[in-house]
Design an enzyme around this catalytic site. Sequence first.
Site, mmCIF file in Angstrom:
data_model
loop_
_atom_site.group_PDB
_atom_site.id
_atom_site.type_symbol
_atom_site.label_atom_id
_atom_site.label_comp_id
_atom_site.label_asym_id
_atom_site.label_seq_id
_atom_site.Cartn_x
_atom_site.Cartn_y
_atom_site.Cartn_z
ATOM 1 N N LYS A 117 22.792 7.546 19.033
ATOM 2 C CA LYS A 117 22.584 7.375 20.475
ATOM 3 C C LYS A 117 21.275 6.660 20.811
ATOM 4 C CE LYS A 117 25.344 11.355 21.776
ATOM 5 N NZ LYS A 117 25.392 12.587 22.576
ATOM 6 N N PHE A 158 5.103 5.144 -4.915
ATOM 7 C CA PHE A 158 6.120 5.257 -3.859
ATOM 8 C C PHE A 158 6.809 3.919 -3.583
ATOM 9 C CE2 PHE A 158 1.942 4.591 -1.899
ATOM 10 C CZ PHE A 158 2.164 3.430 -1.179
ATOM 11 N N ARG A 202 -1.578 2.217 15.940
ATOM 12 C CA ARG A 202 -1.737 3.143 14.808
ATOM 13 C C ARG A 202 -2.009 4.562 15.302
ATOM 14 N NH1 ARG A 202 -1.500 0.854 9.619
ATOM 15 N NH2 ARG A 202 -2.008 2.925 8.863
ATOM 16 N N THR A 256 -0.120 8.133 8.112
ATOM 17 C CA THR A 256 1.002 7.730 7.249
ATOM 18 C C THR A 256 1.906 8.884 6.841
ATOM 19 O OG1 THR A 256 -0.455 6.016 6.350
ATOM 20 C CG2 THR A 256 1.544 6.499 5.101
ATOM 21 N N ARG A 303 5.134 9.627 14.192
ATOM 22 C CA ARG A 303 5.404 10.127 12.845
ATOM 23 C C ARG A 303 5.404 11.650 12.827
ATOM 24 N NH1 ARG A 303 1.641 5.657 9.675
ATOM 25 N NH2 ARG A 303 3.338 4.215 9.175
ATOM 26 N N ASN A 343 8.799 7.469 7.470
ATOM 27 C CA ASN A 343 7.840 7.848 8.516
ATOM 28 C C ASN A 343 7.968 6.997 9.786
ATOM 29 O OD1 ASN A 343 6.854 5.493 7.519
ATOM 30 N ND2 ASN A 343 4.844 6.264 6.966
ATOM 31 N N HIS A 370 6.010 1.142 11.360
ATOM 32 C CA HIS A 370 4.969 0.382 10.663
ATOM 33 C C HIS A 370 3.988 -0.134 11.710
ATOM 34 C CE1 HIS A 370 3.063 -2.597 8.036
ATOM 35 N NE2 HIS A 370 3.121 -3.403 9.090
#
Length: 166
Positions: free
Chosen positions: A13, A56, A84, A90, A104, A114, A117
């Site tokens: 949605k 990662f 940010r 992060t 986040r 998360n 960016h």
Amino acid sequence: MKNILKITLAILKPDVVKEIRHRILKAGFYVVQSRSVNLSHQQVEDFYSEHAGRFFHQRLVTFMKSGPIHVHILAHPEAIQLWRQIMGPTKSFSTQFEFPDTIRGSYGLTDTRNCTHGSDSFSSALREIKYFFPNFSYEEWSEKHEPLLRKGECIIDYSTFTHKIK
Ligand code: ADP
Ligand code: MG
């Protein structure tokens, strides 16, 4: 027959997309350009090449190519820092407790998944914008559009999610 497949309809949605867009506008950003894109494996590798070799990296690549993403050029006097700040740190695992009101903190699932960016500096922003919007000229925009946006001579167009000059 209990193993017969049944069907249902699933819709993702608009509230998820809408919620983030709402936060962008509420913070006072101008949306210069927007596009939706599916990244290939190689494109994600290129975009995140600075993280090649990190533990990662592989899961980040797998995640980022897993579906469409929305990419925006946002304008604000403190664009880098403000975006940010709204995103939050992060790592969503700790951010959900430490900064629960950030994007986040609200929606992040893991330290990799998360939600958003954000460029980490002006030079990164120029490089990253070129990657997704190769025809965008920062110099031309600064000369022609920035003064008009700053004066508020624009209106948000929700269908393209960009601010149009009046
Ligand atoms: P940011 O996106 O906040 O600028 P980085 O540039 O350091 O963070 O990392 C890029 C992306 O890689 C992050 O947004 C996240 O998806 C993933 N990532 C970074 N650090 C980790 C980590 N420690 N564990 C898992 N994923 C990570
Ligand atoms: Mg980064």
